[in-house]
Every structure is written in C-alpha cells, then in structure tokens.
Design a protein around this motif. Structure first.
Motif, PDB file in Angstrom:
ATOM      1  N   THR A 145       0.794  -1.225   0.000  1.00  0.00           N
ATOM      2  CA  THR A 145       0.000   0.000   0.000  1.00  0.00           C
ATOM      3  C   THR A 145       0.822   1.270   0.000  1.00  0.00           C
ATOM      4  O   THR A 145       0.302   2.339  -0.304  1.00  0.00           O
ATOM      5  CB  THR A 145      -0.919   0.051   1.245  1.00  0.00           C
ATOM      6  N   GLY A 146       2.080   1.186   0.400  1.00  0.00           N
ATOM      7  CA  GLY A 146       2.919   2.365   0.477  1.00  0.00           C
ATOM      8  C   GLY A 146       2.587   3.262   1.655  1.00  0.00           C
ATOM      9  O   GLY A 146       3.106   4.359   1.787  1.00  0.00           O
ATOM     10  N   GLY A 147       1.725   2.790   2.537  1.00  0.00           N
ATOM     11  CA  GLY A 147       1.262   3.609   3.662  1.00  0.00           C
ATOM     12  C   GLY A 147       2.157   3.529   4.882  1.00  0.00           C
ATOM     13  O   GLY A 147       3.101   2.752   4.945  1.00  0.00           O
ATOM     14  N   GLU A 148       1.835   4.331   5.857  1.00  0.00           N
ATOM     15  CA  GLU A 148       2.549   4.378   7.132  1.00  0.00           C
ATOM     16  C   GLU A 148       2.217   3.129   7.953  1.00  0.00           C
ATOM     17  O   GLU A 148       1.053   2.798   8.129  1.00  0.00           O
ATOM     18  CB  GLU A 148       2.133   5.632   7.896  1.00  0.00           C
ATOM     19  N   THR A 149       3.242   2.466   8.468  1.00  0.00           N
ATOM     20  CA  THR A 149       3.006   1.234   9.226  1.00  0.00           C
ATOM     21  C   THR A 149       3.642   1.258  10.601  1.00  0.00           C
ATOM     22  O   THR A 149       3.566   0.277  11.324  1.00  0.00           O
ATOM     23  CB  THR A 149       3.565   0.013   8.462  1.00  0.00           C
ATOM     24  N   THR A 150       4.276   2.326  10.957  1.00  0.00           N
ATOM     25  CA  THR A 150       5.006   2.333  12.223  1.00  0.00           C
ATOM     26  C   THR A 150       4.180   2.858  13.389  1.00  0.00           C
ATOM     27  O   THR A 150       4.671   2.905  14.507  1.00  0.00           O
ATOM     28  CB  THR A 150       6.285   3.183  12.105  1.00  0.00           C
ATOM     29  N   LEU A 151       2.962   3.257  13.156  1.00  0.00           N
ATOM     30  CA  LEU A 151       2.110   3.750  14.232  1.00  0.00           C
ATOM     31  C   LEU A 151       1.899   2.645  15.262  1.00  0.00           C
ATOM     32  O   LEU A 151       1.550   1.519  14.921  1.00  0.00           O
ATOM     33  CB  LEU A 151       0.756   4.187  13.670  1.00  0.00           C
ATOM     34  N   ALA A 152       2.144   2.958  16.517  1.00  0.00           N
ATOM     35  CA  ALA A 152       1.969   1.964  17.570  1.00  0.00           C
ATOM     36  C   ALA A 152       0.485   1.691  17.786  1.00  0.00           C
ATOM     37  O   ALA A 152      -0.313   2.604  17.866  1.00  0.00           O
ATOM     38  CB  ALA A 152       2.609   2.441  18.866  1.00  0.00           C
ATOM     39  N   ALA A 153       0.136   0.430  17.873  1.00  0.00           N
ATOM     40  CA  ALA A 153      -1.262   0.021  18.063  1.00  0.00           C
ATOM     41  C   ALA A 153      -1.384  -0.797  19.329  1.00  0.00           C
ATOM     42  O   ALA A 153      -2.084  -1.772  19.372  1.00  0.00           O
ATOM     43  CB  ALA A 153      -1.729  -0.778  16.852  1.00  0.00           C
ATOM     44  N   ARG A 154      -0.708  -0.413  20.373  1.00  0.00           N
ATOM     45  CA  ARG A 154      -0.587  -1.220  21.586  1.00  0.00           C
ATOM     46  C   ARG A 154      -1.250  -0.549  22.773  1.00  0.00           C
ATOM     47  O   ARG A 154      -1.125   0.633  22.970  1.00  0.00           O
ATOM     48  CB  ARG A 154       0.908  -1.405  21.863  1.00  0.00           C
ATOM     49  N   SER A 155      -1.926  -1.339  23.573  1.00  0.00           N
ATOM     50  CA  SER A 155      -2.535  -0.820  24.802  1.00  0.00           C
ATOM     51  C   SER A 155      -1.603  -1.084  25.977  1.00  0.00           C
ATOM     52  O   SER A 155      -0.596  -1.752  25.846  1.00  0.00           O
ATOM     53  CB  SER A 155      -3.872  -1.510  25.045  1.00  0.00           C
ATOM     54  N   SER A 156      -1.972  -0.573  27.136  1.00  0.00           N
ATOM     55  CA  SER A 156      -1.172  -0.874  28.316  1.00  0.00           C
ATOM     56  C   SER A 156      -1.318  -2.350  28.645  1.00  0.00           C
ATOM     57  O   SER A 156      -2.363  -2.944  28.440  1.00  0.00           O
ATOM     58  CB  SER A 156      -1.622  -0.025  29.507  1.00  0.00           C
ATOM     59  N   GLN A 157      -0.263  -2.903  29.152  1.00  0.00           N
ATOM     60  CA  GLN A 157      -0.236  -4.350  29.350  1.00  0.00           C
ATOM     61  C   GLN A 157      -0.381  -4.726  30.812  1.00  0.00           C
ATOM     62  O   GLN A 157       0.313  -4.201  31.667  1.00  0.00           O
ATOM     63  CB  GLN A 157       1.088  -4.899  28.810  1.00  0.00           C
ATOM     64  N   LEU A 158      -1.284  -5.633  31.075  1.00  0.00           N
ATOM     65  CA  LEU A 158      -1.410  -6.241  32.388  1.00  0.00           C
ATOM     66  C   LEU A 158      -0.470  -7.444  32.390  1.00  0.00           C
ATOM     67  O   LEU A 158      -0.415  -8.184  31.418  1.00  0.00           O
ATOM     68  CB  LEU A 158      -2.854  -6.693  32.602  1.00  0.00           C
ATOM     69  N   GLN A 159       0.293  -7.620  33.440  1.00  0.00           N
ATOM     70  CA  GLN A 159       1.279  -8.686  33.458  1.00  0.00           C
ATOM     71  C   GLN A 159       0.845  -9.839  34.346  1.00  0.00           C
ATOM     72  O   GLN A 159       0.044  -9.664  35.260  1.00  0.00           O
ATOM     73  CB  GLN A 159       2.621  -8.150  33.946  1.00  0.00           C
ATOM     74  N   LEU A 160       1.421 -10.990  34.065  1.00  0.00           N
ATOM     75  CA  LEU A 160       1.210 -12.149  34.915  1.00  0.00           C
ATOM     76  C   LEU A 160       1.975 -11.958  36.219  1.00  0.00           C
ATOM     77  O   LEU A 160       3.087 -11.456  36.227  1.00  0.00           O
ATOM     78  CB  LEU A 160       1.704 -13.419  34.225  1.00  0.00           C
ATOM     79  N   THR A 161       1.361 -12.376  37.298  1.00  0.00           N
ATOM     80  CA  THR A 161       2.054 -12.397  38.589  1.00  0.00           C
ATOM     81  C   THR A 161       2.935 -13.640  38.610  1.00  0.00           C
ATOM     82  O   THR A 161       2.924 -14.448  37.671  1.00  0.00           O
ATOM     83  CB  THR A 161       1.041 -12.466  39.744  1.00  0.00           C
ATOM     84  N   GLY A 162       3.671 -13.820  39.681  1.00  0.00           N
ATOM     85  CA  GLY A 162       4.493 -15.023  39.810  1.00  0.00           C
ATOM     86  C   GLY A 162       3.654 -16.285  39.742  1.00  0.00           C
ATOM     87  O   GLY A 162       4.041 -17.283  39.138  1.00  0.00           O
ATOM     88  N   MET A 163       2.473 -16.238  40.322  1.00  0.00           N
ATOM     89  CA  MET A 163       1.587 -17.408  40.301  1.00  0.00           C
ATOM     90  C   MET A 163       0.958 -17.604  38.925  1.00  0.00           C
ATOM     91  O   MET A 163       0.724 -18.725  38.504  1.00  0.00           O
ATOM     92  CB  MET A 163       0.539 -17.276  41.398  1.00  0.00           C
ATOM     93  N   GLY A 164       0.699 -16.509  38.228  1.00  0.00           N
ATOM     94  CA  GLY A 164       0.221 -16.600  36.853  1.00  0.00           C
ATOM     95  C   GLY A 164       1.295 -17.168  35.941  1.00  0.00           C
ATOM     96  O   GLY A 164       1.016 -17.952  35.026  1.00  0.00           O
ATOM     97  N   ASN A 165       2.559 -16.793  36.221  1.00  0.00           N
ATOM     98  CA  ASN A 165       3.673 -17.351  35.452  1.00  0.00           C
ATOM     99  C   ASN A 165       3.800 -18.858  35.679  1.00  0.00           C
ATOM    100  O   ASN A 165       4.206 -19.593  34.784  1.00  0.00           O
ATOM    101  CB  ASN A 165       4.987 -16.655  35.809  1.00  0.00           C
ATOM    102  N   LEU A 166       3.451 -19.315  36.873  1.00  0.00           N
ATOM    103  CA  LEU A 166       3.435 -20.746  37.154  1.00  0.00           C
ATOM    104  C   LEU A 166       2.454 -21.456  36.223  1.00  0.00           C
ATOM    105  O   LEU A 166       2.778 -22.484  35.631  1.00  0.00           O
ATOM    106  CB  LEU A 166       3.073 -21.011  38.621  1.00  0.00           C
ATOM    107  N   VAL A 167       1.264 -20.888  36.072  1.00  0.00           N
ATOM    108  CA  VAL A 167       0.258 -21.477  35.183  1.00  0.00           C
ATOM    109  C   VAL A 167       0.756 -21.453  33.734  1.00  0.00           C
ATOM    110  O   VAL A 167       0.619 -22.435  33.010  1.00  0.00           O
ATOM    111  CB  VAL A 167      -1.099 -20.742  35.317  1.00  0.00           C
TER     112      VAL A 167
END
Length: 174
Positions: free
Chosen positions: A89-111
């Motif tokens: 398309t020749g268009g702009e592709t570098t625009l960030a499309a990301r939301s804030s991220q919720l992270q796994l806790t240590g126990m979530g990482n276990l799962v």
C-alpha cells in the motif's frame, strides 16, 4: 534475559490478524461449497484457536525465555508486517497500536509455565496437519495479545483469570 514486547505496529497487527483470517476464510468458503464438511473444517480451526489463546497468555510475561520469545516474535512480526504493508500500500506502518499491558504475577507465570510444559509435552501427539496451524495460532496470539482491542479483551479477562488460577493452585498445593 529481558526483551520487552512493548510496541506493536500496524504492520505487526496486520500479520496477527492476517494469519487467522486466512484460515477462517478458507474454512468459510469451503463450508459454502460443501456444507457436509463444515464440521470437519471447524475442527481444523481448533489448533489455531488453542495456539492463539496460548500466545495471548504468553504475551503477558515480559522476562525469561518465554518473554524473550514473545519479544522476538513481536519484533519479527512488526518487521514483516510493515514490509508487506509498505510494499502493498505504500502507507505508514510504524504507528503503535498497543494498549497498556497487564502482566502475569508469579503465580500466573506458574500457570503459563505449566501450559508450556503441556504444549511441549503434547507436541509429538498433535497430528502433523494441525502443527502448522497451532504454530501460526501462537504467533497470531502473541501479536494480537499486544493489540489494543483484541488484546485488551485478553488482558482484561484471561490474564486476571490465569493469575487467579495460579493463586488457587498455589493456595491448594503449597
């Protein structure tokens, strides 16, 4: 080892959406052409969905080997998607499309780690035809797990559920 997957570009979003769209559109057209095989076609999409779910959960960890892998997949997805979109398309592709991220806790990482053990352990038993779909599902899930809308649903519902499951698991066993 820390490679944060903090930015998803529109190119990466394109790749994350294009992978499942390719398979779903093939299923939809195949179902229209031959309704008798619709159930079989729907079952062929299960590995893609499972891979997407695992990839979305894996996105919520930011360190270790899994965090490094999700960061690398995001980087390559952004690069490949931006290259494809810019050439198409020749268009702009570098625009960030990301939301804030919720992270796994240590126990979530276990799962997450237990899910990883299950995926790796079951990999040999997964039918050969399903493995590519599952791989693409994992890639798509990682990329879409970083998106604002689709990933926001995963981050708002699945990640707290995984963290709660980890807390329940540790609370019951430990």
């Amino acid at each position: 080892m820390f490679v944060p997957a903090t930015t998803l570009t529109i190119g990466g979003l394109f790749i994350g959406m294009a992978l499942p769209l390719w398979h779903v559109s093939r299923f939809a057209v195949g179902s229209i052409k031959n309704g008798a095989t619709a159930t079989k076609g729907a079952l062929d999409l299960v590995p893609l969905g499972v891979g997407m779910l695992y990839g979305g959960i894996a996105t919520a960890t930011t360190s270790g080997l899994i965090g490094f892998s999700t960061g690398a997949i995001t980087w390559f997805g952004n690069l490949a998607g931006s290259f494809a979109m810019w050439n198409a398309t020749g268009g702009e592709t570098t625009l960030a499309a990301r939301s804030s991220q919720l992270q796994l806790t240590g126990m979530g990482n276990l799962v997450l780690l237990l899910l990883t053990v299950a995926v790796v352990g079951a990999w040999k038993a997964i039918p050969k035809k399903a493995k590519p779909r599952m791989r693409l599902g994992i890639i798509s899930g990682i990329l879409l797990g970083l998106s604002a809308t689709l990933g926001g649903v995963v981050m708002a519902t699945v990640i707290p559920a995984v963290n709660a499951a980890g807390e329940a698991l540790v609370g019951t066993i430990a």
